[in-house]
Design an enzyme around this catalytic site. Structure first.
Site, short mmCIF file in Angstrom:
data_model
loop_
_atom_site.label_atom_id
_atom_site.label_comp_id
_atom_site.label_asym_id
_atom_site.label_seq_id
_atom_site.Cartn_x
_atom_site.Cartn_y
_atom_site.Cartn_z
N TYR A 144 0.86 -1.19 0.00
CA TYR A 144 0.00 0.00 0.00
C TYR A 144 0.89 1.24 0.00
CZ TYR A 144 -3.55 3.40 1.38
OH TYR A 144 -4.39 4.48 1.42
N ASP A 173 9.25 2.58 0.28
CA ASP A 173 8.18 3.27 0.99
C ASP A 173 8.35 2.97 2.47
OD1 ASP A 173 5.86 3.99 2.29
OD2 ASP A 173 4.50 3.21 0.77
N LYS A 176 4.12 9.60 8.72
CA LYS A 176 3.82 9.10 10.07
C LYS A 176 4.76 9.64 11.16
CE LYS A 176 1.25 5.14 8.40
NZ LYS A 176 -0.15 5.14 8.69
#
Ligand code: HOZ
Length: 432
Positions: free
Chosen positions: A149, A244, A272
């Site tokens: 994702y 990622d 994050k």
């Protein structure tokens, strides 16, 4: 419906009202508890490892805002920094000194990043990384892995994990076919599929994007040699290797998975933890690639809130705290102790689980088989996960409302929290 009339309303009432004004009642799908049943509690506040809902319930939190809160909820140093900064303004749309300081903190930990561009979310970071790969190579195909994702931009919503996997969607409606065509998704940890993909599409592959530890199909570590193979193949093919690290960055090691596995990607996507709970993202990497971004180069990217001063100071305060001694040891010890004792409990009560773990990231799959890729993850028992989720929630423990996500541990999780978790798990197992 006036706001003041809602004072005193409980989670259920409020969520019903939210459903009238907000699609599904939530601003991000997985929060709706669709995969686990019931309706979500409405949060009032967080403190350390705890979340409190507006009905007065307290939960031990293993979601931690889906990863950013590695220091725990409302960590004093972070909150003070935000409050102090907010006194002099929330957004300027012009350079600030703190952007430089945050970039220095990142580059010190991730020397493979020579230059860094701040954006506002992980989605934007990945989208920008793909554009840099395409704009630099003049090629179109981006290779990703099934269950990986990389945010919700058009080009990555093919066989994507996280909310899509949770909702059982192979792809999102609304993505033009021509865009989906230039994203090639292949099985994670599968060396043969990788060979075939390069043999078939080699000259058109602009880049390969990977979560170096998959964490949006549940946590799945890279197979031995998989990341090195990616590095070798992309280098030989003149393609850009994109890590990622939105979830793994600053979590699995100060320098993320690139440090943990000693692989040097060309570009890294961050988010994050980088914002310590405030909205942020970043793409960074080799100078020769990053300098192709506007205003130096022809690859365009921009954002009104990029480098936002509140996100920037929150990130700096978080990284400073993470720079203190024994931080990563604590996170790992907590996770190792919890997962090994949990494993023993499941064994005692004859329940098959497979726990995948990398440093302070883990997922519990209800299957007796090893989980090495998205297919394996999908074959684990998600109905059982839903029951387990509800059982823990009833006992005051909040884990992700989806079996395709990670458990997030923070520095605020200590011995008391381990014992509480194990007690809840055993109480539940006794009922079977
Ligand atoms: N995509 C996030 C989990 N991997 C969900 C974020 C949220 O709902 O807050």
């Amino acid at each position: 419906m006036k706001v003041e009339k809602r004072n005193g309303a409980g989670s259920e009432t409020l969520f019903n009202q939210m459903n009238e004004l907000i699609p599904g009642g939530v601003n991000s799908p997985v929060r709706a508890f669709g995969a686990v049943g019931g309706s979500p509690f409405v949060v009032k506040k967080g403190s350390g490892p705890w979340l409190y809902d507006i009905d007065g319930n307290r939960y031990l939190d293993y979601v931690m805002s889906w990863g950013p809160l590695i220091l725990g909820h409302a960590f004093p140093g972070v909150i003070e920094a935000i409050k102090y900064r907010a006194d002099s303004g929330c957004s300027f749309g012009a350079p600030t000194r703190d952007e430089l300081i945050l970039a220095e903190h990142v580059i010190e930990r991730m020397p493979h990043i020579e230059k860094l561009r701040l954006v506002s979310s992980g989605t934007e970071a990945c989208m920008t990384a793909a554009r840099i790969a395409r704009g630099t190579t003049g090629r179109e195909i981006i290779v990703k892995f099934d269950g990986g994702y990389h945010g919700h931009s058009d080009l990555f919503l093919v066989q994507a994990g996280s909310g899509l996997a949770t909702g059982g969607l192979p792809a999102s409606a609304g993505v033009p076919k021509d865009i989906a065509k230039v994203t090639v998704s292949i099985p994670y940890n599968n060396f043969e599929a990788l060979d075939r993909c390069f043999a078939q599409h080699g000259p058109d592959i602009a880049g390969v994007i990977v979560e170096p530890v998959a964490a949006n199909m549940g946590v799945i570590p890279p197979a031995e040699g998989f990341l090195q193979t990616l590095r070798d193949k992309t280098t030989a093919n003149g393609s850009v290797l994109i890590f990622d690290e939105v979830i793994t960055g600053f979590r699995v090691a100060p320098g993320g998975a690139a440090e943990l596995f000693n692989i040097r990607p060309d570009l890294v996507c961050l988010g994050k933890i980088l914002g310590g709970g405030m909205p942020v993202g970043a793409v960074g990497g080799k100078k020769e690639l990053m300098d192709n971004l506007a205003p130096l180069g022809g690859i365009y990217q921009a954002g009104t809130l990029s480098g936002n001063p509140l996100s920037t100071v929150s990130g700096i305060a978080t990284l400073k705290e993470l720079g203190k001694p024994n931080v990563y040891e604590h996170l790992k010890q907590y996770t190792d102790d919890l997962t090994s004792r949990m494993e023993a409990l499941f064994e005692k009560y004859n329940v098959s689980v497979s726990i995948n773990k990398v440093e302070s990231l883990f997922t519990l799959f209800f299957t007796e088989h090893e989980v090495r890729n998205f297919e394996d993850a999908k074959n684990s028992d998600m109905k059982y996960y839903a029951e387990f989720f509800r059982a823990l929630l009833e006992r005051g423990i909040y884990i992700a409302p989806s079996g395709f996500e990670a458990w997030f541990v923070s520095l605020a999780h200590k011995k008391e929290q381990t014992e509480m978790t194990l007690k809840a798990v055993e109480d539940y197992l006794k009922t079977l």
